[in-house]
Design an enzyme around this catalytic site. Structure first.
Site, PDB file in Angstrom:
ATOM      1  N   ASP A   1      11.421  65.321 -36.269  1.00  0.00           N
ATOM      2  CA  ASP A   1      12.164  64.059 -36.227  1.00  0.00           C
ATOM      3  C   ASP A   1      11.322  62.868 -35.757  1.00  0.00           C
ATOM      4  OD1 ASP A   1      11.950  65.214 -33.735  1.00  0.00           O
ATOM      5  OD2 ASP A   1      13.930  64.595 -33.057  1.00  0.00           O
TER       6      ASP A   1
ATOM      7  N   GLU B   1       4.735  70.788 -21.932  1.00  0.00           N
ATOM      8  CA  GLU B   1       3.437  70.221 -22.287  1.00  0.00           C
ATOM      9  C   GLU B   1       2.430  70.468 -21.177  1.00  0.00           C
ATOM     10  OE1 GLU B   1       6.329  68.648 -22.389  1.00  0.00           O
ATOM     11  OE2 GLU B   1       6.621  67.701 -24.346  1.00  0.00           O
TER      12      GLU B   1
HETATM   13  C1  UGA Z   1      11.159  66.625 -26.704  1.00  0.00           C
HETATM   14  C2  UGA Z   1       9.704  66.857 -27.120  1.00  0.00           C
HETATM   15  O1  UGA Z   1       9.269  65.796 -27.937  1.00  0.00           O
HETATM   16  C3  UGA Z   1       9.635  68.177 -27.881  1.00  0.00           C
HETATM   17  O2  UGA Z   1       8.337  68.385 -28.370  1.00  0.00           O
HETATM   18  C4  UGA Z   1      10.087  69.299 -26.960  1.00  0.00           C
HETATM   19  O3  UGA Z   1      10.106  70.520 -27.657  1.00  0.00           O
HETATM   20  C5  UGA Z   1      11.481  69.007 -26.458  1.00  0.00           C
HETATM   21  O4  UGA Z   1      11.604  67.699 -25.902  1.00  0.00           O
HETATM   22  C6  UGA Z   1      11.836  70.041 -25.398  1.00  0.00           C
HETATM   23  O5  UGA Z   1      11.912  69.681 -24.218  1.00  0.00           O
HETATM   24  O6  UGA Z   1      11.959  71.215 -25.750  1.00  0.00           O
HETATM   25  P1  UGA Z   1      13.289  66.293 -28.365  1.00  0.00           P
HETATM   26  O7  UGA Z   1      13.359  65.162 -29.326  1.00  0.00           O
HETATM   27  O8  UGA Z   1      14.167  66.239 -27.181  1.00  0.00           O
HETATM   28  O9  UGA Z   1      11.797  66.492 -27.946  1.00  0.00           O
HETATM   29  O10 UGA Z   1      13.506  67.712 -29.123  1.00  0.00           O
HETATM   30  P2  UGA Z   1      13.980  68.002 -30.595  1.00  0.00           P
HETATM   31  O11 UGA Z   1      13.348  67.048 -31.537  1.00  0.00           O
HETATM   32  O12 UGA Z   1      15.442  68.148 -30.614  1.00  0.00           O
HETATM   33  O13 UGA Z   1      13.308  69.450 -30.836  1.00  0.00           O
HETATM   34  C7  UGA Z   1      11.927  69.636 -30.939  1.00  0.00           C
HETATM   35  C8  UGA Z   1      11.616  70.439 -32.209  1.00  0.00           C
HETATM   36  O14 UGA Z   1      12.273  71.697 -32.131  1.00  0.00           O
HETATM   37  C9  UGA Z   1      12.082  69.758 -33.480  1.00  0.00           C
HETATM   38  O15 UGA Z   1      11.109  69.893 -34.490  1.00  0.00           O
HETATM   39  C10 UGA Z   1      13.360  70.490 -33.821  1.00  0.00           C
HETATM   40  O16 UGA Z   1      13.674  70.566 -35.193  1.00  0.00           O
HETATM   41  C11 UGA Z   1      13.090  71.887 -33.266  1.00  0.00           C
HETATM   42  N1  UGA Z   1      14.345  72.572 -32.855  1.00  0.00           N
HETATM   43  C12 UGA Z   1      15.297  71.926 -32.138  1.00  0.00           C
HETATM   44  C13 UGA Z   1      14.541  73.888 -33.219  1.00  0.00           C
HETATM   45  O17 UGA Z   1      13.683  74.490 -33.900  1.00  0.00           O
HETATM   46  N2  UGA Z   1      15.706  74.510 -32.857  1.00  0.00           N
HETATM   47  C14 UGA Z   1      16.688  73.884 -32.142  1.00  0.00           C
HETATM   48  O18 UGA Z   1      17.738  74.502 -31.855  1.00  0.00           O
HETATM   49  C15 UGA Z   1      16.471  72.549 -31.778  1.00  0.00           C
HETATM   50 MN    MN Z   2      12.665  65.139 -31.311  1.00  0.00          MN
END
Ligand code: UGA
Ligand code: MN
Length: 336
Positions: free
Chosen positions: A194, A280
């Site tokens: 995203d 991280e």
């Molecule tokens: C922030 C950081 O930018 C992420 O790199 C980090 O993994 C995340 O926090 C965290 O603390 O785990 P954020 O925008 O809050 O990011 O997270 P998302 O964008 O919702 O998820 C990160 C990635 O994991 C995305 O590529 C998303 O598609 C994937 N994801 C999310 C899954 O594969 N499964 C899920 O149930 C939710």
């Molecule tokens: Mn994100």
């Protein structure tokens, strides 16, 4: 008298019929002649148009070739010698998934020598992702690894309650261990589905020898979070507000690790049982000994080439209306 009249009439009728036949014949010859002429002129017009198109395409190819020789990597031949970028993307099914992946793929397909390791958070690989990857023409690795139930966010649960992408990133790292020659010149970069990426960020990371860092826009409650760089061009801390005590107060989008550095301690894995915001830091602590060894990128960390954008949850309330009326959803027979 009457008999001679009918005879005369008959003759006149016969003459008229003959005349009509004659005229018909002449007309037939004339028409067929002109339609042939017409098709000849149509063919030559089409050929002319095609020739024009071919010549303008040739001009365009020549122009692009010239532009390519002027680009930093000096044209196509050198591109395959560039260090490889292994871009790791966890992704999960939701209404905006195809839109996000389309946007991201249209950026990544412009990056030379990139391998896209996309890991679906699901029990099986889905058609939506498989088709998108096949259509992209990119070099991709399509994997899947489902988040364990106890770590999956429930509907309406705040997203920061549980870390995301953990098992998916581990699956990608394992693929690299199993399939990439440890001597390969390249870097690993975590590319969430995203975020928004400028092509410049890939140029910055490509030649990182250890761990490279740069600013990330729109994250941690700020317009930009970035490494604090001293007069000597070394990182000496972090310009962040949220949880600044973290050893590496940086988002996943703000760093890349050289492959050889990764292979030095490659058994490392992300874990769920980690304090909020420390994914991280724990990763980087494993691959970096001290802040001053970080490679400062993006013009001394003064440029933003990646943004931690988040797409708002899409409003699908009219789908509920359809359901309540016993009607099928709007996407029957159409992939969104
Ligand atoms: C922030 C950081 O930018 C992420 O790199 C980090 O993994 C995340 O926090 C965290 O603390 O785990 P954020 O925008 O809050 O990011 O997270 P998302 O964008 O919702 O998820 C990160 C990635 O994991 C995305 O590529 C998303 O598609 C994937 N994801 C999310 C899954 O594969 N499964 C899920 O149930 C939710
Ligand atoms: Mn994100």
């Amino acid at each position: 008298m009457q008999e001679t009249m009918t005879l005369k009439n008959k003759r006149i009728i016969i003459y008229i019929v003959i005349l009509i036949f004659l005229l018909w014949g002449i007309k037939g010859i004339w028409w067929s002649g002109t339609s042939d002429a017409k098709s000849v002129s149509l063919i030559s017009e089409t050929t002319l148009r095609q020739e024009n198109l071919i010549s303008s395409l040739k001009t365009e190819v020549a122009r692009l070739q010239l532009q390519l020789t002027k680009c930093p990597h000096g044209g196509q031949d050198d591109v395959s010698n560039l260090p490889i970028i292994y871009a790791i993307t966890p992704t999960h099914k939701r209404p905006v998934q195809k839109a996000e992946l389309t946007r991201l793929s249209h950026t990544l397909m412009l990056v030379p020598n990139l391998r896209w390791i996309i890991v679906e958070d699901s029990e099986t690989k889905t058609d939506v992702v498989a088709k998108l990857l096949a259509k992209s023409g990119m070099q991709f690795i399509h994997l899947n690894a489902a988040t364990p139930k106890e770590w999956k966010l429930r509907a309406k649960e705040p997203r920061w309650n549980k870390p995301r992408g953990v098992i998916q990133r581990n699956a990608a790292l394992q693929w690299i261990r199993d399939n990439v020659d440890p001597g390969t010149d390249g870097v690993i970069y975590f590319v969430d589905d995203d975020n928004s990426y400028s092509l410049e960020v890939f140029d910055e990371m490509r030649n990182v020898k250890g761990v490279g860092v740069w600013p990330v826009g729109l994250v941690g409650g700020l317009l930009v979070e970035r490494p604090k760089v001293n007069m000597l061009g070394k990182v000496e801390g972090w310009l962040t507000v949220w949880s600044p005590q973290r050893p590496f107060a940086i988002d996943m989008a703000g760093f890349a690790v050289n492959l050889k550095r990764f292979f030095q301690q490659s058994d490392w894995k992300f874990a769920y049982e980690v304090e909020k915001g420390y994914q991280e830091s724990i990763f980087l602590q494993h691959f970096v000994n001290s802040l001053d060894e970080l490679e400062v990128k993006a013009e001394n960390c003064t440029k933003v080439y990646v943004w931690h954008t988040r797409t708002e949850a899409v409003n699908l309330n009219q789908e509920d209306v359809l359901r309540k009326k016993g009607k099928p959803p709007s996407n029957v027979g159409i992939e969104v």
